[in-house]
Design a protein around this motif. Structure first.
Motif, PDB file in Angstrom:
ATOM      1  N   SER A 157      53.450  37.347  14.336  1.00  0.00           N
ATOM      2  CA  SER A 157      52.601  38.398  13.782  1.00  0.00           C
ATOM      3  C   SER A 157      53.373  39.265  12.797  1.00  0.00           C
ATOM      4  CB  SER A 157      52.066  39.297  14.900  1.00  0.00           C
ATOM      5  OG  SER A 157      50.942  38.707  15.486  1.00  0.00           O
ATOM      6  N   ALA A 158      54.598  39.614  13.159  1.00  0.00           N
ATOM      7  CA  ALA A 158      55.397  40.474  12.282  1.00  0.00           C
ATOM      8  C   ALA A 158      55.642  39.777  10.944  1.00  0.00           C
ATOM      9  CB  ALA A 158      56.724  40.824  12.958  1.00  0.00           C
ATOM     10  N   THR A 159      55.964  38.471  11.021  1.00  0.00           N
ATOM     11  CA  THR A 159      56.180  37.709   9.790  1.00  0.00           C
ATOM     12  C   THR A 159      54.926  37.729   8.924  1.00  0.00           C
ATOM     13  OG1 THR A 159      57.597  36.222  11.040  1.00  0.00           O
ATOM     14  CG2 THR A 159      56.854  35.440   8.885  1.00  0.00           C
ATOM     15  N   ILE A 160      53.804  37.484   9.561  1.00  0.00           N
ATOM     16  CA  ILE A 160      52.552  37.403   8.808  1.00  0.00           C
ATOM     17  C   ILE A 160      52.196  38.755   8.182  1.00  0.00           C
ATOM     18  CG2 ILE A 160      50.057  37.069   9.039  1.00  0.00           C
ATOM     19  CD1 ILE A 160      50.692  34.880  11.118  1.00  0.00           C
ATOM     20  N   LEU A 161      52.285  39.819   8.963  1.00  0.00           N
ATOM     21  CA  LEU A 161      51.925  41.132   8.425  1.00  0.00           C
ATOM     22  C   LEU A 161      52.835  41.509   7.261  1.00  0.00           C
ATOM     23  CD1 LEU A 161      50.911  43.254  11.551  1.00  0.00           C
ATOM     24  CD2 LEU A 161      49.567  41.693  10.145  1.00  0.00           C
ATOM     25  N   ALA A 162      54.110  41.130   7.377  1.00  0.00           N
ATOM     26  CA  ALA A 162      55.024  41.419   6.268  1.00  0.00           C
ATOM     27  C   ALA A 162      54.600  40.645   5.027  1.00  0.00           C
ATOM     28  CB  ALA A 162      56.457  41.057   6.668  1.00  0.00           C
TER      29      ALA A 162
END
Ligand code: ADP
Ligand code: MG
Length: 729
Positions: A272-277
């Protein structure tokens, strides 16, 4: 100036006619790509008297008689039987269960090299389905070594005739000094033969090792072509710019997270963190998310969609079937609660709305949805192929999520991407573990993430092998199903095909892990949905249960009705093909019986059983087989013992590699990847080399201006290959 695309007739004259007419070998390239299926070693040839029954034999012999006749068991097929005689005058029978080609090639008087297993039959010697080369035994100078190539049958042309044509064409090409498409420096680095030497070695090998070197070069070329095209595609993506989406703080996502009744897994948090970034950058995301069924991909996708809505834009979720689209809408609305009731009484502040768009909606329903989408009323749109159609316009499409990638082609995905003013971010989800070779090749233009762990506290699925032939085992299976039903649960029964009248499997089934990799044992009937439904309704153990069926030949409306009834608990036992494989989510279904389990591939079995045990009670998968073959039983036992889909994907590869070696047939024509086997982990090395080379080539020369031969090879090939791969499932 001639070249690879020269018409064969211009090089070979009239003798090209037969090749062109029957095999569609039109150009020089076509002929060279018509590779031998195998080689017969003349040094190993002996006389019949030197071999024992049961041995593989190579022998030079002459056909003395032959005749075709219809087969009694299958009147549509004709078989061909011949008698051959060796130099000692000793005879053996040949039998081909399909006469085609052989009856023309092996007419009385023909001398050839034969290869096959020597059997005894009705008191005489017999070879079933031998390989043979009608090589030129009187022209030893044609062959540089003891190997004679065996080609697919071409009417009125012998194997030696093809070899001679190839030899002529190669000489002609050499005289033209056409540069090799791959830079010499790269060839040297990897110890690869030149292109012409490679074809020479395959058609006219000195020995098997020589042919293998040629094959390695052609495999490398196939890998390089795909990788260069992917590198170009990646470079084009890298150059794209889009709107950076920066979500509001304290928006939907934050409130959604606060209400989640569980913690995200570590994997979910990281992905999720990768995607939101990535969403907050101005370069469009292009990411593949792999994870087992139930690993929580949908949740990760939903969080990304909420972030998009928080940034003032829309998200679309593309599902492969209507059933799945509806299911997604239901579960997303359930998870969002009042956060999905934007503009409605009782909706939360800053709430959004979810809309469904599928082909079977009424015109009025569609119109309403289209209006809500174009005005931006709706933040999250879930749909099937209908979403891709021209009339669907978005207010501001920021993110496209594609569920179960393997049922969509690249063109469809791209069509949806075009619906954004700026290119939208793309997240593709797949529950089928993708072998590394496939990931690097077919999806090599995307970044990838994996969810490897399942959320905690989920009881695992238990699987058992059921040998159907053992007395009582099948009865016990149906009793087990009845027990689950009387405990208030539901059951699936999966069959490899639809009905008695068709031999085909279900076209609508996602057969990504092709059942074709399962060794087929001839002679055993395969159970179909239609007959199984009838027999289960007569099964005493299941008396009184509500049993229905579902398969790809039913109308969409009928399928939806059955699925809805099953979801609602109005059906106890659902007999179906693998149409239920993808994503169907009925937590109350706790047992799955897979009939003729040996007909399915490993990954497919794993995917199928993921349909049970979605609830808290755990699940049970019963793999029923009639097979007595040790390898088959072993394969099924491994599936029963392992619950890790990634480990099974690797096993799948290993077993297929074995199959590749045993059934080595290098003649596959039609697709561009002819020699490279994505299902073969040995080819990983070549694909990796090619990928690095491609990256370097494209970095230095993005349009391949310095490499026109390579550029010509690449034009148009990758998309075709990808389309072919996706068609296969
Ligand atoms: P997938 O799309 O990968 O099949 P889902 O996102 O549909 O998986 O999740 C499967 C089920 O597990 C859903 O009911 C979901 O609510 C639940 N779930 C997802 N993430 C977690 C988690 N971190 N902890 C507990 N349950 C979860
Ligand atoms: Mg899912």
């Amino acid at each position: 100036m001639t070249g690879w695309d020269t018409k064969l007739a211009n090089v070979l004259g009239k003798s090209a006619g037969k090749l062109t007419k029957s095999e569609k070998l039109v150009t020089v390239r076509d002929l060279l790509d018509f590779l031998p299926r195998r080689y017969l070693d003349i040094n190993k040839a002996g006389r019949l008297s030197e071999f024992e029954v049961g041995e593989q034999v190579v022998l030079v012999a002459t056909v003395v008689s032959g005749g075709a006749r219809r087969m009694r068991s299958q009147p549509k097929r004709r078989m061909y039987q011949a008698v051959i005689e060796d130099a000692d005058g000793q005879r053996a029978g040949l039998v081909f269960f399909n006469a085609r080609g052989h009856e023309q090639a092996l007419t009385p008087g023909t001398t050839a090299v034969f290869y096959g297993k020597l059997d005894s039959y009705q008191g005489g010697l017999q070879i079933s389905h031998p390989s043979y080369s009608r090589g030129d035994l009187d022209a030893p100078d044609l062959y540089p070594g003891p190997l004679m190539p065996v080609y697919s049958h071409v009417p009125n042309v012998t194997d030696a005739g093809i070899t001679r044509a190839v030899s002529h064409v190669l000489q002609d090409l050499r005289a033209q000094r056409i540069p090799d498409p791959v830079p010499q420096e790269v060839l040297d680095r990897h110890h690869l033969l030149s292109q012409l030497d490679a074809y020479q070695s395959l058609h006219l090998p000195i020995d098997h090792a020589h042919a293998a070197r040629g094959r390695r070069r052609l495999r490398y070329d196939e890998a390089l072509i795909v990788q260069v095209a992917l590198a170009q595609r990646r470079a084009r993506y890298d150059a794209l710019r889009t709107t950076a989406r920066r979500p509001l703080p304290a928006g939907l996502l934050e409130r959604f997270d606060q209400r989640l009744p569980f913690e995200l897994t570590t994997g979910q948090r990281e992905v999720s963190a990768t995607i939101l970034a990535e969403l907050s950058r101005d370069r469009p995301m292009h990411r593949l998310l792999q994870g087992e069924v139930g690993s929580g991909k949908t949740l990760v996708a939903l969080r990304a969609m909420l972030a998009m809505v928080d940034a003032g834009a829309q998200a679309a979720l593309l599902a492969p079937t209507e059933v799945l689209a509806q299911q997604h809408v239901r579960s997303i609305e359930a998870m969002l609660g009042d956060l999905a009731q934007g503009g409605m009484l009782g909706g939360a502040e800053h709430a959004t709305r979810v809309a469904l768009l599928t082909g079977s909606m009424t015109k009025a329903q569609k119109q309403k949805a289209l209006l809500d989408i174009v005005t931006g009323e709706v933040g999250i749109v879930v749909g099937t192929h209908a979403l891709i159609q021209d009339q669907v316009e978005f207010a501001d499409l920021g993110l496209v999520v594609v569920d179960e990638q393997h049922r969509f082609g690249v063109e469809q995905r791209d069509a949806l991407r075009m619906k954004g003013a700026a290119p939208p971010h793309v997240l593709v989800m797949t529950a089928t573990p993708i072998p590394r070779t496939v990931a690097m090749t077919v999806f090599g233009d995307m970044d990838t993430s994996e969810l490897r762990e399942l959320p905690p506290g989920r009881p695992p699925i238990t699987s058992h092998l059921v040998p159907a032939a053992k007395p009582g085992w099948l009865e016990r299976t149906w009793q087990r199903v009845a027990e689950e039903v009387s405990a208030g649960h539901q059951a699936y029964v999966v069959c490899p095909r639809i009905g008695e009248e068709d031999q085909a499997t279900d076209d609508e089934s996602p057969e990504w892990a092709l059942a074709a990799d399962a060794p087929q044992e001839a002679g055993r009937p395969i159970r179909g949905v239609v007959e199984t439904l009838a027999s289960l309704r007569r099964e005493p153990a299941l008396a009184g249960l509500r049993i229905e069926m579902m398969h790809g030949r039913m109308s969409a409306a009928d399928k939806d009705a059955v699925m809805a009834a099953f979801s609602a608990g109005d059906i106890d036992v659902l007999v179906s093909t693998t149409v239920i494989e993808v994503g169907v989510d009925v937590p109350n279904a706790t047992v799955m019986v897979i009939l003729d389990a040996d007909r399915f591939g490993i990954s497919q079995l794993h995917q199928l059983r993921g349909r049970v045990g979605r609830g808290s009670g755990g699940g049970l998968a019963l793999l029923v087989t009639d097979s007595h073959t040790e390898a088959t039983l072993d394969r099924l036992a491994k599936v029963a013992d392992t619950t890790d889909g990634f480990a099974l994907a690797d096993l799948d590869l290993e077993l297929r590699r074995e199959g590749d070696v045993l059934g080595a047939d290098q003649s596959g024509r039609g697709t561009h990847l002819r020699l490279l086997r994505l299902t073969n982990s040995k080819d990983v090395e070549l694909i990796e080399l090619a990928r690095d080379d491609a990256a370097q080539l494209i970095a230095e020369d993005p349009d391949l201006a310095q490499h026109p031969q390579l550029a010509a090879l690449i034009a148009g090939q990758v998309d075709e290959e990808r389309a072919a791969f996706l068609e296969r499932g």
